[in-house]
Structures are given as C-alpha cells and as structure tokens.
Write a protein that holds these residues in place. Structure first.
Motif, PDB file in Angstrom:
ATOM      1  N   LYS A   2     -12.212  -2.672   4.651  1.00  0.00           N
ATOM      2  CA  LYS A   2     -12.396  -2.539   2.879  1.00  0.00           C
ATOM      3  C   LYS A   2     -11.030  -2.245   2.399  1.00  0.00           C
ATOM      4  CE  LYS A   2     -17.023  -2.462   2.796  1.00  0.00           C
ATOM      5  NZ  LYS A   2     -17.538  -3.509   2.627  1.00  0.00           N
ATOM      6  N   PRO A   3     -10.825  -2.767   1.130  1.00  0.00           N
ATOM      7  CA  PRO A   3      -9.585  -2.667   0.708  1.00  0.00           C
ATOM      8  C   PRO A   3      -8.973  -1.253   0.363  1.00  0.00           C
ATOM      9  CG  PRO A   3     -11.132  -3.498  -0.981  1.00  0.00           C
ATOM     10  CD  PRO A   3     -11.882  -3.341   0.237  1.00  0.00           C
ATOM     11  N   ARG A   4      -9.672  -0.447  -0.166  1.00  0.00           N
ATOM     12  CA  ARG A   4      -9.404   0.919  -0.290  1.00  0.00           C
ATOM     13  C   ARG A   4      -8.580   1.533   1.054  1.00  0.00           C
ATOM     14  NH1 ARG A   4     -12.188   6.798  -2.254  1.00  0.00           N
ATOM     15  NH2 ARG A   4     -10.510   7.764  -2.112  1.00  0.00           N
ATOM     16  N   CYS A   7      -5.565  -0.493   2.007  1.00  0.00           N
ATOM     17  CA  CYS A   7      -4.330   0.246   1.233  1.00  0.00           C
ATOM     18  C   CYS A   7      -3.828   1.610   1.843  1.00  0.00           C
ATOM     19  CB  CYS A   7      -4.555   0.275  -0.427  1.00  0.00           C
ATOM     20  SG  CYS A   7      -4.612  -1.429  -1.236  1.00  0.00           S
ATOM     21  N   CYS A  27      -1.313  -1.681  -5.078  1.00  0.00           N
ATOM     22  CA  CYS A  27      -2.568  -2.190  -4.090  1.00  0.00           C
ATOM     23  C   CYS A  27      -3.111  -3.663  -4.422  1.00  0.00           C
ATOM     24  CB  CYS A  27      -3.925  -1.271  -4.025  1.00  0.00           C
ATOM     25  SG  CYS A  27      -3.737   0.469  -3.317  1.00  0.00           S
ATOM     26  N   LEU A  31      -2.830  -6.632  -1.833  1.00  0.00           N
ATOM     27  CA  LEU A  31      -4.058  -7.415  -1.474  1.00  0.00           C
ATOM     28  C   LEU A  31      -3.773  -8.816  -1.992  1.00  0.00           C
ATOM     29  CD1 LEU A  31      -6.749  -4.868  -2.639  1.00  0.00           C
ATOM     30  CD2 LEU A  31      -6.064  -5.524  -0.471  1.00  0.00           C
ATOM     31  N   VAL A  42      -7.390 -10.599  -7.947  1.00  0.00           N
ATOM     32  CA  VAL A  42      -7.630  -9.155  -7.360  1.00  0.00           C
ATOM     33  C   VAL A  42      -7.839  -8.169  -8.268  1.00  0.00           C
ATOM     34  CG1 VAL A  42      -6.640  -7.286  -6.055  1.00  0.00           C
ATOM     35  CG2 VAL A  42      -6.080  -9.606  -5.514  1.00  0.00           C
ATOM     36  N   MET A  54     -14.532  -7.406  -4.172  1.00  0.00           N
ATOM     37  CA  MET A  54     -13.796  -8.359  -3.143  1.00  0.00           C
ATOM     38  C   MET A  54     -14.889  -8.981  -2.458  1.00  0.00           C
ATOM     39  SD  MET A  54     -11.067  -7.451  -0.224  1.00  0.00           S
ATOM     40  CE  MET A  54     -12.017  -7.145   1.078  1.00  0.00           C
ATOM     41  N   TYR A  58     -12.805 -11.591   3.005  1.00  0.00           N
ATOM     42  CA  TYR A  58     -11.384 -11.105   3.073  1.00  0.00           C
ATOM     43  C   TYR A  58     -11.430 -10.008   3.954  1.00  0.00           C
ATOM     44  CZ  TYR A  58     -10.587 -14.561  -0.728  1.00  0.00           C
ATOM     45  OH  TYR A  58     -10.575 -15.772  -1.466  1.00  0.00           O
ATOM     46  N   GLU A  59     -12.320  -9.436   4.203  1.00  0.00           N
ATOM     47  CA  GLU A  59     -12.556  -8.146   4.970  1.00  0.00           C
ATOM     48  C   GLU A  59     -11.767  -8.395   6.390  1.00  0.00           C
ATOM     49  OE1 GLU A  59     -16.054  -5.897   5.285  1.00  0.00           O
ATOM     50  OE2 GLU A  59     -16.354  -6.054   3.008  1.00  0.00           O
ATOM     51  N   LEU A  62      -7.857  -8.699   5.971  1.00  0.00           N
ATOM     52  CA  LEU A  62      -7.202  -7.361   6.186  1.00  0.00           C
ATOM     53  C   LEU A  62      -7.434  -6.483   7.060  1.00  0.00           C
ATOM     54  CD1 LEU A  62      -8.778  -6.048   2.677  1.00  0.00           C
ATOM     55  CD2 LEU A  62      -6.596  -7.131   3.013  1.00  0.00           C
TER      56      LEU A  62
END
Length: 93
Positions: A2-4, A7, A27, A31, A42, A54, A58-59, A62
């Motif tokens: 996950k993006p959080r 980052c 972030c 991203l 984003v 998102m 894309y997971e 990352l």
C-alpha cells in the motif's frame, strides 16, 4: 504494498513525520517517480496519505521498488554498480 506503507518505509517515517507539513507532497513525488506517472495523477488518488484510489496494479510495483532499495542498501557500492549496469542494459534493449 500500500502507498502509505511504502512511503513510511522509504522515508523511515514515524507517525509524527506523517503528520508534518509537506510529507504528503513528498509521497506524491515519490509515488509518481517510482510508478512512472504524473504527480497530478497521484494527487487524484485521494486526500491524505492513504491514497485510497490507487489502482491495485501498482501495489506490486511499490513492493518491487522497496525490495530493490533494500538490496542496494544492504549490498554496498559493488551491488549498486552492478544494478546500475543492469539498468543501462535494459535501457539499451
């Protein structure tokens, strides 16, 4: 990933860091660069640092980026040189 989480790990951020002014912007830039998109795209994934919009595709990107970062950090200069050489070869393909 996950993006959080991405980052937070990338920046080695604490919850306090996440609340700091400018953290979300960092972030967004990260991203966008890692995934290869425009920052505006984003930004449209939602407010805050969760980026709920998102696309799931894309997971994996990352996760791969974080794995590469960790490998480079652990491998030292020789590992980085090898990685840069591989990237050059991929660019010329």
């Amino acid at each position: 990933m996950k993006p959080r989480q991405f980052c937070r790990l990338w920046f080695n951020a604490t919850e306090e860091d996440e609340r700091a002014r400018g953290y979300r912007k960092q972030c967004v830039k990260l991203l966008a660069r890692v995934i290869g998109l425009e920052e505006d795209t984003v930004e449209r994934w939602g407010s805050g640092i969760e980026f709920p919009g998102m696309p799931a595709q894309y997971e994996n990107t990352l996760s791969y980026a974080m794995t590469i970062k960790r490998m480079l950090e652990e491998g030292g200069k020789a590992q980085r040189d090898i990685f840069l050489e591989v990237l050059k070869q991929l660019e010329n393909s």
